[in-house]
Design a protein around this motif. Sequence first.
Motif, PDB file in Angstrom:
ATOM      1  N   GLU A  30    -101.785  -0.758 -72.646  1.00 44.60           N
ATOM      2  CA  GLU A  30    -101.806  -1.902 -71.532  1.00 44.60           C
ATOM      3  C   GLU A  30    -100.627  -2.264 -70.910  1.00 44.60           C
ATOM      4  O   GLU A  30    -100.681  -2.826 -69.796  1.00 44.60           O
ATOM      5  CB  GLU A  30    -102.438  -3.284 -72.388  1.00 44.60           C
ATOM      6  CG  GLU A  30    -103.913  -3.150 -72.910  1.00 44.60           C
ATOM      7  CD  GLU A  30    -103.940  -2.316 -74.351  1.00 44.60           C
ATOM      8  OE1 GLU A  30    -104.823  -2.072 -74.812  1.00 44.60           O
ATOM      9  OE2 GLU A  30    -102.769  -2.343 -74.804  1.00 44.60           O
ATOM     10  N   ASN A  31     -99.442  -2.348 -71.534  1.00 48.17           N
ATOM     11  CA  ASN A  31     -98.306  -2.878 -70.841  1.00 48.17           C
ATOM     12  C   ASN A  31     -97.456  -1.541 -70.320  1.00 48.17           C
ATOM     13  O   ASN A  31     -97.255  -0.496 -70.905  1.00 48.17           O
ATOM     14  CB  ASN A  31     -97.452  -3.441 -72.033  1.00 48.17           C
ATOM     15  CG  ASN A  31     -97.997  -4.623 -72.718  1.00 48.17           C
ATOM     16  OD1 ASN A  31     -98.774  -5.466 -71.996  1.00 48.17           O
ATOM     17  ND2 ASN A  31     -97.827  -4.790 -74.084  1.00 48.17           N
ATOM     18  N   MET A  32     -96.751  -1.860 -69.215  1.00 52.99           N
ATOM     19  CA  MET A  32     -95.983  -0.872 -68.717  1.00 52.99           C
ATOM     20  C   MET A  32     -94.730  -1.703 -67.842  1.00 52.99           C
ATOM     21  O   MET A  32     -94.873  -2.611 -67.617  1.00 52.99           O
ATOM     22  CB  MET A  32     -96.477  -0.119 -67.322  1.00 52.99           C
ATOM     23  CG  MET A  32     -97.623   0.793 -68.245  1.00 52.99           C
ATOM     24  SD  MET A  32     -98.351   2.043 -66.966  1.00 52.99           S
ATOM     25  CE  MET A  32     -97.037   3.274 -67.068  1.00 52.99           C
ATOM     26  N   PHE A  33     -93.526  -1.097 -68.226  1.00 52.55           N
ATOM     27  CA  PHE A  33     -92.560  -1.511 -67.836  1.00 52.55           C
ATOM     28  C   PHE A  33     -91.505  -0.916 -66.876  1.00 52.55           C
ATOM     29  O   PHE A  33     -91.476   0.466 -66.942  1.00 52.55           O
ATOM     30  CB  PHE A  33     -91.564  -1.819 -68.930  1.00 52.55           C
ATOM     31  CG  PHE A  33     -92.056  -2.729 -70.060  1.00 52.55           C
ATOM     32  CD1 PHE A  33     -93.010  -2.107 -70.968  1.00 52.55           C
ATOM     33  CD2 PHE A  33     -91.867  -3.926 -70.233  1.00 52.55           C
ATOM     34  CE1 PHE A  33     -93.751  -2.651 -72.039  1.00 52.55           C
ATOM     35  CE2 PHE A  33     -92.699  -4.802 -71.376  1.00 52.55           C
ATOM     36  CZ  PHE A  33     -93.448  -4.099 -71.938  1.00 52.55           C
ATOM     37  N   TRP A  34     -90.805  -1.310 -65.985  1.00 50.73           N
ATOM     38  CA  TRP A  34     -89.693  -0.525 -65.322  1.00 50.73           C
ATOM     39  C   TRP A  34     -88.306  -1.271 -65.418  1.00 50.73           C
ATOM     40  O   TRP A  34     -87.991  -2.628 -65.384  1.00 50.73           O
ATOM     41  CB  TRP A  34     -89.963  -0.645 -63.697  1.00 50.73           C
ATOM     42  CG  TRP A  34     -90.837   0.335 -63.291  1.00 50.73           C
ATOM     43  CD1 TRP A  34     -92.157   0.436 -62.567  1.00 50.73           C
ATOM     44  CD2 TRP A  34     -90.750   1.782 -62.982  1.00 50.73           C
ATOM     45  NE1 TRP A  34     -92.502   1.486 -62.345  1.00 50.73           N
ATOM     46  CE2 TRP A  34     -91.451   2.455 -62.650  1.00 50.73           C
ATOM     47  CE3 TRP A  34     -89.524   2.720 -63.286  1.00 50.73           C
ATOM     48  CZ2 TRP A  34     -91.664   3.865 -62.177  1.00 50.73           C
ATOM     49  CZ3 TRP A  34     -89.477   4.107 -63.046  1.00 50.73           C
ATOM     50  CH2 TRP A  34     -90.687   4.615 -62.485  1.00 50.73           C
TER      51      TRP A  34
END
Lengths: 113, 114
Positions: A30-34
Amino acid sequence: DVKVTQSSRYLVKRTGEKVFLECVQDMDHENMFWYRQDPGLGLRLIYFSYDVKMKEKGDIPEGYSVSREKKERFSLILESASTNQTSMYLCASSLWSSNQPQHFGDGTRLSIL
Amino acid sequence: QQQVKQSPQSLIVQKGGISIINCAYENTAFDYFPWYQQFPGKGPALLIAIRPDVSEKKEGRFTISFNKSAKQFSLHIMDSQPGDSATYFCAASILNTGFQKLVFGTGTRLLVSP
């Protein structure tokens, strides 16, 4: 096995260009990060997303935007690239859970000339 | 208050020795402290993590020591091996319902000499 894929390992762009960095994960996270990683500064969070079309600013969002149209894909956009955005960019993903680790891609080294 | 200070910046240890990396934080709301390991050309990977309700956590040769009153935590690598040569990042987070918003230290480059 967990896999986060960043579309380019190396990218060279010119000042003022609009730059797209793509990240795809195959784990149904569900979570994505840059993040961006700079020597002596560690990793700094630019943006993250906890659901499709949802986004939250991180610690250094200025000059960046993001797009998440599909669950598996998270794009980082440099609207008008500048030389101070030359850096290593890392994408990560995690399950919607407070104690699950973030899984990182191998990074895109972006040079803005 | 969101900073996590990490030291040393670089470390050289002989094979078989103990590697120690230290981190300190200011925000007492942090309640999750992971360590990530990064090899050249690769993204970071979770190595070990601790919650503040325990003072120590051990996984194999890797141990986190946590001192809540001093707001410090450290990574100890026992019997260090050349394969442990990597960059290590400490981090801290306030655990939200469904995600970790990690604040990373500046990293320690560890070299274990044969």
